[in-house]
Enzyme design. Structure first.
Site, PDB file in Angstrom:
ATOM      1  N   TYR A 106       0.856  -1.196   0.000  1.00 27.58           N
ATOM      2  CA  TYR A 106       0.000   0.000   0.000  1.00 27.58           C
ATOM      3  C   TYR A 106       0.886   1.237   0.000  1.00 27.58           C
ATOM      4  CZ  TYR A 106      -3.160   3.635   1.701  1.00 27.58           C
ATOM      5  OH  TYR A 106      -3.884   4.796   1.821  1.00 27.58           O
ATOM      6  N   GLU A 108      -3.430   7.501  -4.092  1.00 27.48           N
ATOM      7  CA  GLU A 108      -3.271   6.242  -3.361  1.00 27.48           C
ATOM      8  C   GLU A 108      -3.108   5.085  -4.350  1.00 27.48           C
ATOM      9  OE1 GLU A 108      -5.900   4.813   0.280  1.00 27.48           O
ATOM     10  OE2 GLU A 108      -6.856   4.194  -1.574  1.00 27.48           O
TER      11      GLU A 108
END
Lengths: 375, 293
Positions: A101, A188
């Site tokens: 992530y 993101e």
């Protein structure tokens, strides 16, 4: 402004050189089949600016053209989070060894950019934060120094990323650059995948453009997803007004976000239901005429509150707009006014003379009367 | 962050329509203006005041305690940089919609400076009877009168309404501090509360909050140790859930932001939270004599 995945990958990740899978966006099962024919086993993903697409059935695998056509047809029939799926992203699938992530966002409390990284990619960051808060690494960035490879390495220090570590550090540096250059509120990558061949690829991307930067990022802003709006809300947006249509019985027109929210709260407090949010503060105070038209076009409205308190906004200018709209629309519903602050003496006189309506001294009393009239 | 009579103000963007209109109002309310800035009109006189090419030039020639920024969003960052470089102690930024990247860059420079920023997106500060800076009806005696209630507000329009209610209830104000509606402001609710706590003229505080962010929660931590009575109204109780930031945004706010969170935080430290704006004035007007404002 939110972006769909394909638009974020094309306009935000690709320009800074972050690797993305081979693929294309398309709108028909035939096109989807052709892309799979060309790329091989692929993943088909609904393009909507909301999360949880997988759970809604918006992500399917296809190994050949025939399967792709069927999957595409199914996905294109979906509605996800209120959005009809109109586009698919078809991307070549590759075996994944590990899901990471990475994100850069504006930390409003710290007033700085924040880089986030976790080796627990693939699930929502809230879930990671709840289940394994230690698994999230954070670095606040001094914008004057920027974010370089040394800082990226420091953020990743001690994480067992093996041969991928250098690529991940490089991607973090590029992601920060994308955040700055594209004026992101959030960018993101989840998951950031390490493939079995050792390469690191952004499998998904979420990007939110800072609304205040849209004017000087006009090319980028043109690629943003169309926000979900009712016809009235769209009409408001065309006039530069932020109009939110609600399911209430008392329409309201006030100036400034604070006073508008307050007017809604007081309607609610006296047992009514606000029918809209509509901000005509700041420079928008000259748009009272079109604003009132919007409020009165909302079908559930049974009464109207006009609550002005002029600081920057001149209440005489706003009242003039309201009076002109009132005279051209000739509404029959009861209206209740409270007007104070800059230009109030002229505004109160104008409303009395042209509309024959006496303003209330307290907004609470105006709202209470409007709630009673609506029920 | 409380304006005092005699403090001098530099108006950046004084020759524009809004700059001119509000400079005249500030002067009428007693504010002492040192001059204005417009790079294209340096050396001229406007409203009887000298116009300088930059804030840096201005402070070489006149004393400036405070700068106020009437500059459109695209150029506001450079105007604030100029005021910081000039070493001006307080910079009031009225501009709305300054891009976040520019605001972040402003905060980075402020950290290494002695300047304080009020705003962006503030309506300004008012000290009734002394002067005001910004876009408030600071010269309107129906709204503001000298007294002992300190008012903190993110919003100009709601702040104006509250001051008007106070004045009508016979309660004057010691200071109005508009902190601004932007998410990244230089002076927080807590900063303003500390200033009003230290201010001798202030006997009670009206704290006007709004949903979003965690500033009211942080102010509550300070309010715990204050002796002066505080009454609060928080706008946004009935607002539909607004535009949410991405997932990652949610974890950095760490739970704050909702109406309930703010109300709970303030009530737990003894702050009275009221349901409508006028209740705020009514509450303060009915305080027992030993706490009266």
């Amino acid at each position: 402004m939110d972006f769909e995945e394909y638009a974020a990958k094309e306009n935000v990740l690709a320009p800074v050189g972050i690797p993305i899978p081979r693929g294309r966006v398309c709108t028909t099962p035939q096109e989807a089949a052709a892309i799979v024919q060309e790329c091989g086993p692929s993943v088909l993903k609904a393009q909507v600016p909301v999360g949880k697409r997988g759970k809604a059935g918006g992500i399917k695998l296809a190994n050949d053209a025939a399967a792709a056509a069927i999957a595409a047809q199914q996905i294109l029939a979906l509605e996800i989070g209120g959005y009809n799926v109109e586009r698919l992203l078809v991307e070549r699938r590759a075996p994944i060894a590990r899901e990471l992530y990475a994100a850069v966002l504006t930390d409003f409390a710290a007033r700085r950019p924040l880089v986030l990284f976790s080796t627990e990619g693939g699930m929502d960051i809230e879930e990671i934060a709840a289940e394994r808060p230690d698994a999230i690494r954070r670095a606040l960035v001094d914008p004057r120094a920027g974010f370089d490879v040394a800082q990226a390495n420091a953020l990743l220090d001690g994480l067992d990323l093996g041969a991928a570590a250098q690529q991940v550090a490089d991607i973090l540096v590029r992601l920060y650059r994308a955040y700055r250059e594209c004026e992101a509120e959030l960018v993101e990558i989840n998951p950031l995948a390490v493939l079995t061949d050792g390469s690191v690829v952004a499998l998904d991307c979420k990007f939110t453009l800072d609304d205040s930067a849209a004017a000087r990022q006009a090319v980028l802003a043109a690629a943003a997803a169309q926000p979900k709006m009712t016809a009235l809300e769209r009409r408001g947006a065309e006039h530069g007004l932020k109009f939110i249509q609600l399911d209430g019985n008392v329409g309201l027109l006030a100036n400034g976000a604070g006073l508008t929210m307050t007017t809604m709260d007081v309607i609610d407090h006296f047992g009514g239901r606000p029918a809209n949010f509509l901000e005509i503060g700041g420079e928008a105070y000259t748009k009272a005429e079109v604003a009132l038209d919007l409020v009165l076009s909302n079908p559930g409205v049974k009464s109207l509150v006009v609550n002005f308190c002029g600081a920057f906004a001149r209440t005489d200018v706003m009242a003039d707009g309201v009076v002109r709209a009132w005279e051209s629309l000739k509404p029959t519903l009861p209206a209740f006014f409270s007007i104070h602050g800059t230009g109030a003496a002229e505004a109160v006189a104008l409303v009395r003379e042209r509309l024959g309506i006496e303003c209330y001294d307290l907004m609470e009393d105006a709202v209470k009367a409007a709630v009673e009239a609506a029920t | 962050m409380i304006y005092r009579a005699g403090q001098t103000v530099l108006v950046q963007g004084i020759t524009g329509k809004q700059g001119t209109f509000w400079a005249e109002k500030m002067i009428a309310a007693g504010t002492k203006l040192a001059g204005g800035v417009n790079p294209k009109r340096a050396g001229e006189t406007h409203l009887g005041l000298p116009v300088f090419g930059s804030a840096v030039d201005a402070v070489r020639q006149v004393h400036c305690d405070i700068a106020v920024i009437f500059i459109p969003p695209g150029m506001a960052r450079d105007a604030v940089f100029d005021a910081i470089e000039a070493g001006i102690g307080t910079i009031v930024v009225l501009t709305e919609h300054i891009p976040a990247r520019d605001v972040i860059d402003i905060h980075a420079r402020l950290r290494d400076s002695t300047s304080r920023m009020i705003g962006p997106n503030t309506a300004g500060i008012v000290t009734p009877g002394e002067g005001f800076i910004g876009i408030m009806p600071g010269d309107n005696p129906n709204v503001f009168k000298p007294g002992h209630v300190g008012v903190i507000s993110r919003s100009g329009s709601l702040g104006t309404l509250i001051c008007l209610n106070l004045t009508r209830a016979g309660l004057g104000q010691s200071a109005f501090i508009g902190i601004g509606g932007d998410p990244m402001i230089g002076t927080t609710t807590r900063d303003a509360l500390e200033a009003l706590d230290r201010d001798e003229r202030t006997r009670a505080v009206a704290l006007i909050g709004e949903i979003g962010g965690a500033m009211e929660e942080q102010a509550a931590e300070y309010a715990r140790r204050m002796r002066k009575p505080i009454v609060s109204f928080i706008a946004g109780r009935s607002s539909p859930p607004g535009k949410k930031m991405g997932h990652a945004g949610a974890i950095v706010t760490e739970g704050g932001g909702s109406y309930e969170s703010k109300r709970r935080a303030l009530e737990s430290v003894g702050v009275r939270v009221v349901d409508t704006p006028n209740e705020l004035a009514t509450y303060l007007a009915n305080l027992p004599a030993e706490q009266a404002a």
